[in-house]
Design an enzyme around this catalytic site. Structure first.
Site, short mmCIF file in Angstrom:
data_model
loop_
_atom_site.label_atom_id
_atom_site.label_comp_id
_atom_site.label_asym_id
_atom_site.label_seq_id
_atom_site.Cartn_x
_atom_site.Cartn_y
_atom_site.Cartn_z
N HIS A 1 36.77 6.55 -25.32
CA HIS A 1 38.08 6.68 -24.66
C HIS A 1 38.04 5.39 -23.72
O HIS A 1 38.93 5.29 -22.73
CB HIS A 1 38.53 7.95 -24.07
CG HIS A 1 38.83 8.92 -25.26
ND1 HIS A 1 38.78 10.19 -24.97
CD2 HIS A 1 38.87 8.53 -26.63
CE1 HIS A 1 39.12 10.91 -26.15
NE2 HIS A 1 39.03 10.04 -27.12
N ASP A 60 34.45 7.68 -16.89
CA ASP A 60 34.24 7.33 -15.49
C ASP A 60 32.73 6.53 -15.24
O ASP A 60 32.22 6.21 -14.42
CB ASP A 60 33.69 8.90 -14.80
CG ASP A 60 32.84 9.65 -15.70
OD1 ASP A 60 32.10 9.36 -16.36
OD2 ASP A 60 33.07 11.14 -15.48
N GLY A 83 31.03 20.34 -22.19
CA GLY A 83 32.10 20.08 -21.38
C GLY A 83 33.40 19.50 -22.14
O GLY A 83 33.99 18.67 -21.57
P1 OAD Z 1 39.21 18.83 -21.18
O1 OAD Z 1 39.63 18.95 -19.64
O2 OAD Z 1 40.33 19.20 -22.37
O3 OAD Z 1 37.91 19.98 -21.29
C1 OAD Z 1 37.17 20.31 -20.38
C2 OAD Z 1 36.10 21.30 -20.61
O4 OAD Z 1 35.10 21.39 -19.92
C3 OAD Z 1 36.96 22.68 -20.75
O5 OAD Z 1 36.44 23.20 -22.02
C4 OAD Z 1 36.00 23.32 -19.48
O6 OAD Z 1 35.75 24.81 -19.97
C5 OAD Z 1 34.77 22.63 -19.65
N1 OAD Z 1 33.85 22.82 -18.58
C6 OAD Z 1 34.40 22.92 -17.11
N2 OAD Z 1 33.50 22.91 -16.11
C7 OAD Z 1 32.46 22.79 -16.64
C8 OAD Z 1 30.83 22.54 -16.57
N3 OAD Z 1 30.47 22.48 -15.02
N4 OAD Z 1 30.23 22.44 -17.48
C9 OAD Z 1 30.38 22.35 -18.64
N5 OAD Z 1 31.60 22.39 -19.15
C10 OAD Z 1 32.72 22.56 -18.23
O7 OAD Z 1 38.50 17.70 -21.46
P2 OAD Z 1 37.97 16.85 -22.89
O8 OAD Z 1 37.67 17.96 -23.76
O9 OAD Z 1 37.05 15.84 -22.14
O10 OAD Z 1 41.52 11.66 -23.07
O11 OAD Z 1 39.45 16.07 -23.20
C11 OAD Z 1 39.25 15.04 -24.09
C12 OAD Z 1 40.23 13.94 -23.83
O12 OAD Z 1 41.54 14.59 -23.30
C13 OAD Z 1 39.92 13.21 -22.78
O13 OAD Z 1 39.02 12.24 -22.96
C14 OAD Z 1 41.27 12.56 -22.24
C15 OAD Z 1 42.10 13.71 -22.35
O14 OAD Z 1 43.39 13.76 -22.44
C16 OAD Z 1 42.24 10.43 -22.68
O15 OAD Z 1 42.35 10.30 -21.64
C17 OAD Z 1 42.48 9.57 -23.80
#
Ligand code: OAD
Length: 254
Positions: free
Chosen positions: A117, A102, A184
């Site tokens: 990414h 973003d 997150g």
């Molecule tokens: P995920 O959607 O897998 O995980 C998001 C995490 O954020 C979860 O563990 C939630 O519990 C946590 N979360 C939610 N709200 C929050 C808040 N207010 N504060 C802190 N944490 C919070 O997202 P990513 O781990 O980023 O890749 O996913 C990794 C990759 O998978 C992304 O970059 C994307 C996706 O496929 C690509 O698109 C290449």
């Protein structure tokens, strides 16, 4: 140690890496990928986020991509992004390694950012090698001016390799870190998920900020079960952005 109580403060470290995922931007109103309301719950990435889908139906991929661009364009960085940018202005060596596309870390003022990414706001042409930064808005013209092939979103899709130089720079930062704060991220996507473990091997203290337990939680020294903005507010206590660095150093010495 679990829960929100910790004596650790960012000001007590000197080489800090913020390793961020979709939860970092959740409080800006951008959906995460997994879990309730997650993007991959609603949209099949095999249809919208891989090279095969793009080769098969670039218009469908662009429709999805422009939907995401318009959604993010309506949002703004949150207090957590601002606090991380403040840490970079205040402390000597601060790096953001983000899985997010973003651009909100830079939007909030962070300068030293590695986007593992890619970016929603860049496109490239794999036919002629053309490359372009774009406005933070849906893209009306989705074909390359030079060769008229479709622009491809400059995003790491499923099955893609990460850009080598970005991964190398991120790895170097975590190898040298004395503190890594993961914020997150579910920690399930490789190779990004291995970066905290590299930091740990190098002797860094590891903090996880996430309201939920993750598959990687056990690897962390401290797990803070709360939101990015709340937990960063606690961890940045004692940092004062309003003072130039020299004055801040002087004040710590008094
Ligand atoms: P995920 O959607 O897998 O995980 C998001 C995490 O954020 C979860 O563990 C939630 O519990 C946590 N979360 C939610 N709200 C929050 C808040 N207010 N504060 C802190 N944490 C919070 O997202 P990513 O781990 O980023 O890749 O996913 C990794 C990759 O998978 C992304 O970059 C994307 C996706 O496929 C690509 O698109 C290449």
């Amino acid at each position: 140690m679990a829960g929100v109580s910790t004596d650790l403060r960012i000001k007590d470290f000197s080489r800090i890496v913020f390793f961020t995922g979709a939860g970092m931007s959740a409080e800006s109103g951008i959906p995460t990928y997994r879990g309730k309301g997650g993007i991959w719950k609603e949209y099949d990435y095999n249809r919208y986020a891989c090279q095969e889908a793009f080769d098969r139906d670039p218009d469908a991929v662009w429709e999805f991509h422009n939907y995401r661009r318009s959604l993010v364009a309506q949002c703004t960085p949150n207090r957590g992004h601002e606090l991380i940018a403040m840490v970079e202005r205040t402390m000597p060596t601060v790096t953001v390694v983000t899985q997010n596309i973003d651009g909100f870390h830079q939007y909030a003022g962070s300068k030293n950012v590695h986007e593992l990414h890619g970016s929603l706001w860049r496109v490239r042409c794999d036919q002629c090698g053309n490359y372009q930064r774009t406005e933070m808005a849906p893209l009306e013209e989705v074909t390359c001016m030079a060769c008229h092939a479709h622009w491809r979103p400059d995003i790491t899709w499923f099955g893609d390799s990460l850009r080598h130089e970005v991964l190398m720079a991120a790895t170097a930062a975590v190898e040298q870190a004395d503190l890594l704060i993961a914020i997150g991220t579910s920690g399930v996507v490789m190779p990004a998920a291995v970066l905290p473990l590299i930091a740990k091997k190098g002797g860094a203290t590891l903090i996880e900020i996430n309201p939920q337990e993750t598959e990687m939680s056990d690897a962390y020294d401290v797990t803070l079960r709360g939101t990015a903005t709340d937990m960063l507010t606690i961890l940045t206590e004692g940092l004062d952005d309003s003072l130039p660095q020299a004055a801040a150093d002087g004040r710590q010495g008094t």
